[in-house]
Design a protein around this motif. Structure first.
Motif, short mmCIF file in Angstrom:
data_model
loop_
_atom_site.label_atom_id
_atom_site.label_comp_id
_atom_site.label_asym_id
_atom_site.label_seq_id
_atom_site.Cartn_x
_atom_site.Cartn_y
_atom_site.Cartn_z
N SER A 1 0.78 -0.70 0.47
CA SER A 1 -0.22 0.10 -0.18
C SER A 1 0.87 1.44 0.06
O SER A 1 1.98 1.15 0.98
CB SER A 1 -0.95 0.12 1.02
N LEU A 2 0.49 2.08 -1.07
CA LEU A 2 1.29 3.19 -1.20
C LEU A 2 1.21 4.09 -0.07
O LEU A 2 1.95 4.70 0.45
CB LEU A 2 1.41 3.87 -2.66
N ARG A 3 0.04 4.23 0.05
CA ARG A 3 -0.58 5.57 1.25
C ARG A 3 -0.83 5.31 2.10
O ARG A 3 -0.21 5.53 3.61
CB ARG A 3 -1.76 5.93 0.70
N ARG A 4 -1.80 4.01 2.60
CA ARG A 4 -2.26 4.41 4.34
C ARG A 4 -1.80 2.61 4.45
O ARG A 4 -2.21 1.48 3.48
CB ARG A 4 -4.37 4.08 4.10
N PRO A 5 -1.62 2.27 5.27
CA PRO A 5 -1.03 1.11 5.84
C PRO A 5 -2.07 0.59 6.52
O PRO A 5 -2.03 -1.21 6.45
CB PRO A 5 -0.40 1.11 7.45
N ASP A 6 -3.40 0.79 6.14
CA ASP A 6 -4.88 -0.29 6.88
C ASP A 6 -4.96 -1.09 6.40
O ASP A 6 -5.45 -2.05 7.16
CB ASP A 6 -6.17 0.66 6.89
N THR A 7 -4.62 -1.84 5.26
CA THR A 7 -4.75 -2.94 4.21
C THR A 7 -3.67 -4.17 5.21
O THR A 7 -4.40 -4.78 5.61
CB THR A 7 -4.51 -3.57 2.99
N LYS A 8 -3.02 -3.43 5.26
CA LYS A 8 -1.74 -4.39 6.08
C LYS A 8 -1.97 -4.66 7.13
O LYS A 8 -1.76 -5.92 7.82
CB LYS A 8 -0.36 -3.70 6.06
N GLU A 9 -2.40 -3.52 8.52
CA GLU A 9 -2.69 -4.01 9.56
C GLU A 9 -4.36 -4.73 9.03
O GLU A 9 -4.32 -5.80 10.68
CB GLU A 9 -3.56 -2.60 9.79
N ALA A 10 -5.44 -4.99 8.74
CA ALA A 10 -5.62 -5.98 9.32
C ALA A 10 -5.46 -7.49 8.42
O ALA A 10 -5.83 -8.39 9.23
CB ALA A 10 -6.76 -5.58 8.07
N LEU A 11 -4.89 -7.02 7.10
CA LEU A 11 -4.08 -8.93 6.93
C LEU A 11 -3.04 -9.56 7.83
O LEU A 11 -2.65 -10.81 7.21
CB LEU A 11 -4.08 -8.66 5.26
N GLU A 12 -2.66 -8.67 8.63
CA GLU A 12 -1.51 -9.30 8.92
C GLU A 12 -1.37 -10.20 10.03
O GLU A 12 -1.16 -11.27 9.69
CB GLU A 12 -0.25 -8.41 9.59
N PRO A 13 -2.84 -9.60 10.42
CA PRO A 13 -2.64 -10.71 12.01
C PRO A 13 -3.52 -11.88 10.94
O PRO A 13 -3.51 -13.21 11.76
CB PRO A 13 -3.95 -9.98 12.59
N GLN A 14 -3.71 -12.17 10.43
CA GLN A 14 -4.35 -13.04 8.96
C GLN A 14 -3.84 -13.81 7.99
O GLN A 14 -4.64 -14.77 7.40
CB GLN A 14 -6.17 -12.43 8.80
N ASP A 15 -2.53 -13.47 8.68
CA ASP A 15 -1.90 -14.26 7.39
C ASP A 15 -1.83 -13.63 5.90
O ASP A 15 -1.73 -14.72 4.84
CB ASP A 15 -1.11 -15.64 7.95
N GLY A 16 -2.53 -12.82 6.27
CA GLY A 16 -2.96 -12.51 4.40
C GLY A 16 -4.43 -13.05 4.26
O GLY A 16 -4.34 -12.80 2.71
N LEU A 17 -5.21 -13.75 4.65
CA LEU A 17 -6.12 -14.45 4.24
C LEU A 17 -6.81 -13.58 4.31
O LEU A 17 -7.32 -12.68 5.33
CB LEU A 17 -6.26 -16.19 5.39
N TYR A 18 -8.37 -13.54 3.40
CA TYR A 18 -9.42 -12.78 3.85
C TYR A 18 -10.96 -12.97 2.95
O TYR A 18 -10.09 -14.51 1.83
CB TYR A 18 -9.41 -11.28 3.50
N THR A 19 -11.74 -13.16 3.05
CA THR A 19 -12.89 -13.63 2.06
C THR A 19 -13.21 -12.53 0.72
O THR A 19 -13.22 -11.37 1.51
CB THR A 19 -14.13 -13.49 3.56
N VAL A 20 -13.23 -13.55 -0.26
CA VAL A 20 -14.06 -12.69 -1.28
C VAL A 20 -15.78 -13.24 -1.05
O VAL A 20 -16.00 -14.00 -0.78
CB VAL A 20 -13.87 -12.75 -2.44
N ALA A 21 -16.75 -12.03 -0.56
CA ALA A 21 -18.14 -12.28 -1.28
C ALA A 21 -18.96 -11.86 -1.60
O ALA A 21 -18.83 -11.06 -2.02
CB ALA A 21 -18.61 -11.84 0.64
#
Ligand code: CS2
Length: 491
Positions: free
Chosen positions: A63-83
């Motif tokens: 992320s070039l601007r905000r670290p929010d995606t990193k903060e969300a995904l780091e504790p999840q080992d990069g995993l996330y849901t596409v719904a």
């Protein structure tokens, strides 16, 4: 409730699709700049489909601007849901193709070192239109852009996407490593050629020899399509209920997905076609169709719809006049400018109308209204130029432009202020403040923004008369009546 992560993946209920490969065995082949919702709903899903057979193409996001995606995904080992959501329900799938997310501001060196390493063969981007630091009317690098000025003064510690690409390519050049392919997945016109022009210019300003070497770099063009509204807390709750774990940043999207890619990857690529992408030799007809029909309709609905009090695109689609307007915009005004068989265009249009109607997709008009100064040239103005050149009318497109001008004034029909998000917002509001009582003067002020209208349209009399007339009507009789009138007069 437990958090989604590698350790808790086994607890996700049967029936939810999980990565079908061993995540311990995958290695990065792609760095993606701008790891927002769109990328996670689109390219990351195609790559997820391929990792079982092609484990060396995983993604490291930045992320070039905000670290929010990193903060969300780091504790999840990069995993996330596409719904995936439609009238029948919400269908979750856990994606594992993103190995990690780097924050370009605090981990710049790590990111540049990775981009410069031979294992990375593709650097892809979704940094939005404004992330390219260019002049949207001409597609040229904006040399006065503060990030460009910064990056040229500090080339080894860049902030901007062009600056990052050039520094990583310069390091590869110095080390004798073949360049990665640069793949823009943004809604820019001729995105491959445009990014090549921007990056080549930036490199030449740094060092003419580097500028020349950039001509050996591949910039495949792409057409990307999937509608991805911003995630809400209600979405987080729904997803948690479905996967039995908390996901800090799930992505909600539509069933439809499309990716057309120019097949130009000298250093190799994953077999994207096996995941459903269309590999072609010329992506431009697809890109132009999508920008002019889907995005042109979207922006027109966003400005008019917001002003009419419609929060979501599906609400706009509940208004017969608005539907008639965009049906006419696509059929009568955009389609004749496109180089595709008529029957394909008609079925594309009908599918779009269906997609816009998806009642389960809460796609805010305000979200689409953002950054209009960067979007209008490729969504509406190019089509208008072609209509003008052919001596054809463009009343509905003109109304779309007028609606943008009405919107950026920043005050709605009830006197409430509008949160206008745009790199030119301050300048536009100053123009509006000076001309609030006079549609003609407001038109003249805004049409003088050459980075949006170029030097040709702002001075074009037919364009001026069409847009200023609609703008006047928007102020005089309001949005709903103007839409009804334009539909009645042109259908
Ligand atoms: C939208 C696009 O936000 C916007 O401006 O028009 O993001 C649109 O949803 C995508 O291009 C669909 O592929």
């Amino acid at each position: 409730m437990t958090r989604l992560s590698a350790a808790t993946l086994a607890n996700v209920p049967a029936g939810v699709r999980l990565p079908d490969y061993d995540r311990e065995q995958i290695t990065p082949g792609i760095v993606h700049l701008g790891i927002g919702a769109f990328h996670r709903a689109h390219m990351a899903v195609y790559v997820d489909d391929l990792l079982k057979t092609h484990p060396d193409w995983a993604i490291v996001g930045a992320s070039l601007r905000r670290p929010d995606t990193k903060e969300a995904l780091e504790p999840q080992d990069g995993l996330y849901t596409v719904a995936v959501r439609d009238a029948e329900g919400t269908h979750p799938r856990v994606i594992g193709s993103i190995l990690k997310v780097l924050d370009a501001n605090t981990q710049r060196e790590e990111l540049l070192a990775l981009m410069a390493s031979p294992q990375i063969r593709i650097v892809s981007l979704t940094v939005t239109e404004k992330g390219y630091c260019h002049d949207p009317a001409t597609g040229e690098l904006d040399q006065r852009h503060p990030d460009v000025v910064h990056d040229l003064a500090n080339p080894t510690a860049p902030k901007s996407a062009p600056g990052m690409l050039v520094e990583a390519l310069a390091r590869r050049h110095a080390a004798g490593i073949t360049p990665f392919a640069v793949m823009s997945c943004d809604n820019l016109p001729s995105n491959g050629a445009t990014v090549k022009r921007i990056v080549s210019k930036f490199a030449a300003l740094r060092d003419p020899a580097l500028g020349e070497w950039i001509s050996t770099v591949a910039f495949p063009g792409t057409m990307v399509d999937r509608i991805v509204p911003s995630t809400t807390d209600a979405d987080r709750e729904t997803v948690a209920g479905l996967i039995g774990a908390e996901d800090a940043w799930p992505i909600v999207t539509e069933p439809f997905t499309q990716w057309v890619i120019e097949d130009h990857f000298p250093d190799g690529r994953p077999p994207f076609e096996k995941a459903g992408a269309q590999m072609v030799s010329d992506v431009e007809p697809f890109e132009r169709m999508k920008l002019r029909m889907l995005n042109g309709s979207h922006s027109t609905m966003a400005y008019l719809g917001y002003l009419a009090g419609y929060e979501y695109i599906s609400d706009v689609m509940g208004d017969a006049d608005f539907v008639a307007l965009i049906h006419g915009l696509m059929t009568e005004e955009a389609m004749p400018t496109l180089d595709m068989p008529r029957d394909e265009l008609e079925s594309y249009r009908d599918d779009l109308l269906q997609r816009f109607r998806n009642p389960a997709l809460k796609h805010r008009t305000w979200q689409i209204a953002m950054d209009g100064s960067q979007k209008l040239p490729q969504r509406l103005l190019g089509t208008i130029r072609d209509r003008l050149a052919a001596g054809q009318p463009f009343e509905r497109l003109g109304l779309g432009v007028a609606a943008w001008m009405r919107y950026v004034v920043g005050i709605d029909e009830n006197g409430e202020s509008i949160d206008v998000r745009d790199p030119l917002a301050m300048r536009m509001m100053a123009i509006a403040a000076d001309n609030i009582d006079d549609a003609e003067e407001l038109y003249i002020g805004l049409a003088a923004l050459t980075e949006v209208f170029g030097t040709d349209l702002g001075d074009n009399q037919t364009f001026g008369e069409t847009v200023a007339t609609h703008l006047d009507s928007l102020f005089e009789i309001g949005v709903r009546e103007t839409v009804a009138e334009v539909v009645a007069e042109n259908d």
